[in-house]
Scaffold this motif. Structure first.
Motif, PDB file in Angstrom:
ATOM      1  N   LEU A  40      -9.227 -20.989   4.864  1.00  0.00           N
ATOM      2  CA  LEU A  40      -8.601 -19.906   5.035  1.00  0.00           C
ATOM      3  C   LEU A  40      -9.679 -18.604   5.281  1.00  0.00           C
ATOM      4  CD1 LEU A  40      -5.498 -20.049   2.948  1.00  0.00           C
ATOM      5  CD2 LEU A  40      -5.546 -20.713   5.129  1.00  0.00           C
ATOM      6  N   GLN A  41      -9.423 -17.881   6.250  1.00  0.00           N
ATOM      7  CA  GLN A  41     -10.145 -16.816   6.706  1.00  0.00           C
ATOM      8  C   GLN A  41      -9.926 -15.569   5.703  1.00  0.00           C
ATOM      9  OE1 GLN A  41      -9.992 -15.537  10.625  1.00  0.00           O
ATOM     10  NE2 GLN A  41     -11.627 -14.169  10.373  1.00  0.00           N
ATOM     11  N   GLY A  42     -11.076 -15.119   5.075  1.00  0.00           N
ATOM     12  CA  GLY A  42     -10.750 -13.959   4.193  1.00  0.00           C
ATOM     13  C   GLY A  42     -10.301 -12.538   5.132  1.00  0.00           C
ATOM     14  N   TYR A  43      -9.697 -11.647   4.453  1.00  0.00           N
ATOM     15  CA  TYR A  43      -9.366 -10.620   4.984  1.00  0.00           C
ATOM     16  C   TYR A  43      -9.530  -9.345   4.311  1.00  0.00           C
ATOM     17  CZ  TYR A  43      -5.228 -11.185   2.114  1.00  0.00           C
ATOM     18  OH  TYR A  43      -4.317 -11.410   1.079  1.00  0.00           O
ATOM     19  N   ASP A  44      -9.314  -8.187   4.812  1.00  0.00           N
ATOM     20  CA  ASP A  44      -9.385  -6.980   4.041  1.00  0.00           C
ATOM     21  C   ASP A  44      -7.906  -6.308   4.033  1.00  0.00           C
ATOM     22  OD1 ASP A  44     -12.133  -6.922   3.958  1.00  0.00           O
ATOM     23  OD2 ASP A  44     -12.347  -5.827   6.153  1.00  0.00           O
ATOM     24  N   ALA A  45      -7.586  -5.862   2.695  1.00  0.00           N
ATOM     25  CA  ALA A  45      -6.232  -5.388   2.636  1.00  0.00           C
ATOM     26  C   ALA A  45      -6.509  -3.842   1.986  1.00  0.00           C
ATOM     27  CB  ALA A  45      -5.772  -6.180   1.207  1.00  0.00           C
ATOM     28  N   TRP A  46      -5.977  -3.156   2.784  1.00  0.00           N
ATOM     29  CA  TRP A  46      -5.739  -1.613   2.526  1.00  0.00           C
ATOM     30  C   TRP A  46      -4.356  -1.086   2.087  1.00  0.00           C
ATOM     31  CZ3 TRP A  46     -10.058   1.564   3.309  1.00  0.00           C
ATOM     32  CH2 TRP A  46     -10.880   0.958   4.347  1.00  0.00           C
ATOM     33  N   GLY A  47      -4.503  -0.226   1.220  1.00  0.00           N
ATOM     34  CA  GLY A  47      -3.042   0.493   0.722  1.00  0.00           C
ATOM     35  C   GLY A  47      -3.320   1.940   0.528  1.00  0.00           C
ATOM     36  N   LEU A  48      -1.953   2.628   0.712  1.00  0.00           N
ATOM     37  CA  LEU A  48      -1.952   4.025   0.434  1.00  0.00           C
ATOM     38  C   LEU A  48      -0.686   4.383  -0.138  1.00  0.00           C
ATOM     39  CD1 LEU A  48      -3.018   7.034   1.417  1.00  0.00           C
ATOM     40  CD2 LEU A  48      -1.165   6.662   3.155  1.00  0.00           C
ATOM     41  N   ARG A  49      -0.970   5.115  -1.485  1.00  0.00           N
ATOM     42  CA  ARG A  49       0.351   5.433  -2.226  1.00  0.00           C
ATOM     43  C   ARG A  49       0.084   7.112  -2.375  1.00  0.00           C
ATOM     44  NH1 ARG A  49       1.343   4.283  -8.384  1.00  0.00           N
ATOM     45  NH2 ARG A  49      -0.857   4.836  -8.594  1.00  0.00           N
ATOM     46  N   VAL A  50       1.016   7.612  -2.137  1.00  0.00           N
ATOM     47  CA  VAL A  50       1.364   9.203  -2.249  1.00  0.00           C
ATOM     48  C   VAL A  50       2.456   9.446  -3.418  1.00  0.00           C
ATOM     49  CG1 VAL A  50       2.052  11.325  -1.254  1.00  0.00           C
ATOM     50  CG2 VAL A  50       0.638   9.419   0.185  1.00  0.00           C
ATOM     51  N   ASN A  51       1.959  10.136  -4.356  1.00  0.00           N
ATOM     52  CA  ASN A  51       3.111  10.467  -5.487  1.00  0.00           C
ATOM     53  C   ASN A  51       3.183  11.852  -5.453  1.00  0.00           C
ATOM     54  OD1 ASN A  51       4.506  10.375  -7.869  1.00  0.00           O
ATOM     55  ND2 ASN A  51       2.738  10.259  -9.265  1.00  0.00           N
ATOM     56  N   VAL A  52       4.581  12.133  -5.127  1.00  0.00           N
ATOM     57  CA  VAL A  52       4.918  13.643  -5.086  1.00  0.00           C
ATOM     58  C   VAL A  52       6.052  13.758  -6.186  1.00  0.00           C
ATOM     59  CG1 VAL A  52       5.975  15.317  -3.914  1.00  0.00           C
ATOM     60  CG2 VAL A  52       4.401  13.707  -2.642  1.00  0.00           C
ATOM     61  N   PRO A  53       5.693  14.692  -7.178  1.00  0.00           N
ATOM     62  CA  PRO A  53       6.625  14.847  -8.559  1.00  0.00           C
ATOM     63  C   PRO A  53       7.756  15.782  -7.818  1.00  0.00           C
ATOM     64  CG  PRO A  53       4.677  15.962  -8.697  1.00  0.00           C
ATOM     65  CD  PRO A  53       4.469  15.201  -7.394  1.00  0.00           C
ATOM     66  N   LEU A  54       8.969  15.168  -8.147  1.00  0.00           N
ATOM     67  CA  LEU A  54      10.173  16.156  -7.923  1.00  0.00           C
ATOM     68  C   LEU A  54      10.646  16.703  -9.234  1.00  0.00           C
ATOM     69  CD1 LEU A  54      11.999  12.949  -5.981  1.00  0.00           C
ATOM     70  CD2 LEU A  54      10.682  15.019  -5.096  1.00  0.00           C
ATOM     71  N   PRO A  55      10.946  17.852  -9.023  1.00  0.00           N
ATOM     72  CA  PRO A  55      11.442  18.719  -9.911  1.00  0.00           C
ATOM     73  C   PRO A  55      12.771  18.442 -10.421  1.00  0.00           C
ATOM     74  CG  PRO A  55      11.733  19.885  -8.108  1.00  0.00           C
ATOM     75  CD  PRO A  55      11.110  18.467  -7.637  1.00  0.00           C
ATOM     76  N   PHE A  56      13.017  17.183 -11.151  1.00  0.00           N
ATOM     77  CA  PHE A  56      14.134  16.801 -11.896  1.00  0.00           C
ATOM     78  C   PHE A  56      13.855  17.022 -13.430  1.00  0.00           C
ATOM     79  CE2 PHE A  56      14.888  14.578  -7.716  1.00  0.00           C
ATOM     80  CZ  PHE A  56      15.747  15.606  -7.382  1.00  0.00           C
ATOM     81  N   GLY A  57      14.645  17.324 -14.245  1.00  0.00           N
ATOM     82  CA  GLY A  57      14.667  17.360 -15.925  1.00  0.00           C
ATOM     83  C   GLY A  57      14.131  18.400 -16.059  1.00  0.00           C
TER      84      GLY A  57
END
Length: 182
Positions: A40-57
């Protein structure tokens, strides 16, 4: 000075807690390389995560408000220390002026003290004055000299305490600013 710097530190902490009351916003970018495996051919995996805190509590807001209240209390304490220093300086000025006035009044009689002592001794030797009268006169002259010494001490103590306040209390500049404002 300590109260002022504590108030500034607490104010900075309150600002920091206010900025981070519900967490820190984050952005994560991820890259992972999967190698070739059993044909099986190898591949590159990319990921992006954005964490925006919400003013709850209320936890973050509570911490921020508590820090702001502590900062305000420390600022009030620092301001009270400034006002106390200004009041103390005014008292010291009055003490010094009173001592100078007393010393000036007593200096007018300083030259006559030696003359009065000789006169009392001569009157005693001539029999014009009894022993008790001599002692009473000498005691009065000694009290006058002691009053002069007390006035000099009062002036010196007021000046010494003022110097201590000026050198030992960095908030004096702030106190002088208060005097200019009021």
């Amino acid at each position: 000075a300590a109260a002022t710097s504590l108030a500034e530190a607490e104010r900075a902490r309150a600002d920091w807690l206010g900025a981070l009351a519900w967490g820190r916003p984050t952005v994560e970018l991820e890259w992972e390389r999967f190698p070739d495996l059993d044909g099986l051919q190898g591949y590159d995996a990319w990921g992006l995560r954005v964490n925006v805190p919400l003013p709850f509590g209320g936890g973050g807001a509570f911490e921020r408000d508590a820090a702001q209240a502590r900062a305000l209390a420390l600022e009030v304490r620092a301001d009270a220390a400034v006002r106390a220093t200004v009041a103390r300086l005014a008292v010291l000025d009055a003490r010094e002026k009173a001592g100078e006035a007393s010393l000036e009044a007593l200096d007018a009689f300083a030259d006559t003290v030696v003359l009065a002592e000789r006169s009392l001794e001569e009157q005693y030797l001539l029999g014009e004055l009894g022993y008790v009268g001599l002692l009473d006169g000498l005691d009065r002259l000694a009290r006058m000299q002691q009053s002069r010494i007390d006035a000099q001490r009062e002036i010196a103590m007021a000046r010494l305490e003022r110097l201590w306040l000026m050198g030992g209390a960095p908030w004096v500049e702030r106190a002088q600013q208060h005097e200019e404002v009021e």
